[in-house]
Scaffold this motif. Structure first.
Motif, mmCIF file in Angstrom:
data_model
loop_
_atom_site.group_PDB
_atom_site.id
_atom_site.type_symbol
_atom_site.label_atom_id
_atom_site.label_comp_id
_atom_site.label_asym_id
_atom_site.label_seq_id
_atom_site.Cartn_x
_atom_site.Cartn_y
_atom_site.Cartn_z
ATOM 1 N N VAL A 149 0.847 -1.205 0.000
ATOM 2 C CA VAL A 149 0.000 0.000 0.000
ATOM 3 C C VAL A 149 0.878 1.250 0.000
ATOM 4 N N PHE A 150 1.886 1.259 0.862
ATOM 5 C CA PHE A 150 2.780 2.417 0.930
ATOM 6 C C PHE A 150 3.602 2.571 -0.347
ATOM 7 N N ILE A 151 3.880 1.448 -1.012
ATOM 8 C CA ILE A 151 4.590 1.514 -2.293
ATOM 9 C C ILE A 151 3.743 2.251 -3.323
ATOM 10 N N PHE A 152 2.433 1.951 -3.348
ATOM 11 C CA PHE A 152 1.533 2.650 -4.280
ATOM 12 C C PHE A 152 1.476 4.144 -3.947
ATOM 13 N N VAL A 153 1.468 4.468 -2.645
ATOM 14 C CA VAL A 153 1.479 5.875 -2.232
ATOM 15 C C VAL A 153 2.779 6.545 -2.700
ATOM 16 N N LEU A 154 3.909 5.819 -2.564
ATOM 17 C CA LEU A 154 5.196 6.348 -3.013
ATOM 18 C C LEU A 154 5.191 6.624 -4.518
ATOM 19 N N ILE A 155 4.661 5.679 -5.286
ATOM 20 C CA ILE A 155 4.609 5.848 -6.745
ATOM 21 C C ILE A 155 3.756 7.060 -7.110
ATOM 22 N N ALA A 156 2.616 7.209 -6.426
ATOM 23 C CA ALA A 156 1.740 8.355 -6.697
ATOM 24 C C ALA A 156 2.446 9.663 -6.352
ATOM 25 N N ALA A 157 3.171 9.682 -5.231
ATOM 26 C CA ALA A 157 3.881 10.899 -4.821
ATOM 27 C C ALA A 157 4.972 11.261 -5.819
ATOM 28 N N ILE A 158 5.697 10.244 -6.312
ATOM 29 C CA ILE A 158 6.738 10.495 -7.316
ATOM 30 C C ILE A 158 6.105 11.006 -8.601
ATOM 31 N N GLY A 159 5.001 10.370 -9.002
ATOM 32 C CA GLY A 159 4.331 10.763 -10.246
ATOM 33 C C GLY A 159 3.823 12.192 -10.220
ATOM 34 N N MET A 160 3.377 12.657 -9.061
ATOM 35 C CA MET A 160 2.853 14.024 -8.957
ATOM 36 C C MET A 160 3.948 15.082 -9.088
ATOM 37 N N GLN A 161 5.206 14.684 -8.941
ATOM 38 C CA GLN A 161 6.310 15.649 -9.014
ATOM 39 C C GLN A 161 6.981 15.684 -10.383
ATOM 40 N N ILE A 162 6.496 14.857 -11.307
ATOM 41 C CA ILE A 162 7.125 14.791 -12.628
ATOM 42 C C ILE A 162 6.825 16.060 -13.421
ATOM 43 N N ASN A 163 7.867 16.605 -14.014
ATOM 44 C CA ASN A 163 7.733 17.771 -14.879
ATOM 45 C C ASN A 163 7.989 17.315 -16.320
ATOM 46 N N LEU A 164 6.911 17.148 -17.083
ATOM 47 C CA LEU A 164 7.040 16.629 -18.448
ATOM 48 C C LEU A 164 7.821 17.572 -19.359
ATOM 49 N N ALA A 165 7.880 18.846 -19.012
ATOM 50 C CA ALA A 165 8.651 19.796 -19.821
ATOM 51 C C ALA A 165 10.141 19.472 -19.771
#
Length: 199
Positions: free
Chosen positions: A97-113
């Protein structure tokens, strides 16, 4: 792979038991306590090395470096103690569960630019991954490993415990603990191997 699935299911069936409040308190208590210890001790060690220029060059003055090393060592030590039995009450599932939270947190910080502005780094990453894929397929062919171990082992080395369990679950739901184990092993080896290879 069928043998692995049967072995995991058999192990869980023989050892699994309902989690009690005491089990959950121990799990969360150990988690936060050990992270706190790693933060504190890592900061103290980093402060000790801070005055030395050579230590800064080799990351010895970085509290984050020491925090990762300390928490890795603690986790490996715990795996040889009775604490590992917490997995019988669902520690791996809570960890997932915490791994999924970690992945979501990392994904929210991605800058596609950044893909456009840092395209050279993207090419370096593609080169690294190409070498990784060649080595993984070569070793898998030599030892005649099933595709499951190739896929999960690859993710354990590149994404660690944040992605290996997800790939393992795609093959069979009961194989998530195998992905967690390989991912943690990837962290343990990668933490020290990566540091040694860069210095």
């Amino acid at each position: 792979m069928d043998k692995v699935v049967k072995a995991v299911e058999s192990y869980e069936r023989d050892h699994a038991r309902p989690a009690t409040i005491n089990d959950l308190m121990v799990m969360f208590g150990l988690c936060f306590a050990m992270v706190g210890v790693a933060h504190f001790v890592g900061g103290q060690i980093a402060d000790f090395f801070a005055p030395y220029s050579w230590a800064v060059q080799y990351s010895f003055a970085s509290s984050f470096f020491w925090m990762v090393v300390i928490i890795t060592v603690i986790g490996v030590i715990f795996s040889f103690t009775k604490i590992r039995r917490l997995d019988h009450v669902g520690a791996s599932k809570i960890g997932t569960v915490f791994i999924f939270v970690l992945i979501a947190a990392i994904g929210m910080q991605i800058n596609l630019a950044g893909i456009v502005s840092q395209w050279r780094l993207l090419l370096i990453g593609l080169l690294w991954m190409s070498i990784h894929v060649v080595i993984i397929f070569a070793v898998a062919r030599i030892i005649r490993a099933p595709f499951f171990f190739l896929a999960v082992g690859s993710n354990a080395n590149t994404g660690g415990a944040s992605s290996a369990p997800i790939v393992a679950t795609a093959f069979h739901p009961s194989l998530a603990p195998v992905g967690v184990f390989l991912g943690i092993l990837g962290y343990a080896v990668g933490t020290f191997g990566g540091y040694i290879s860069t210095n």
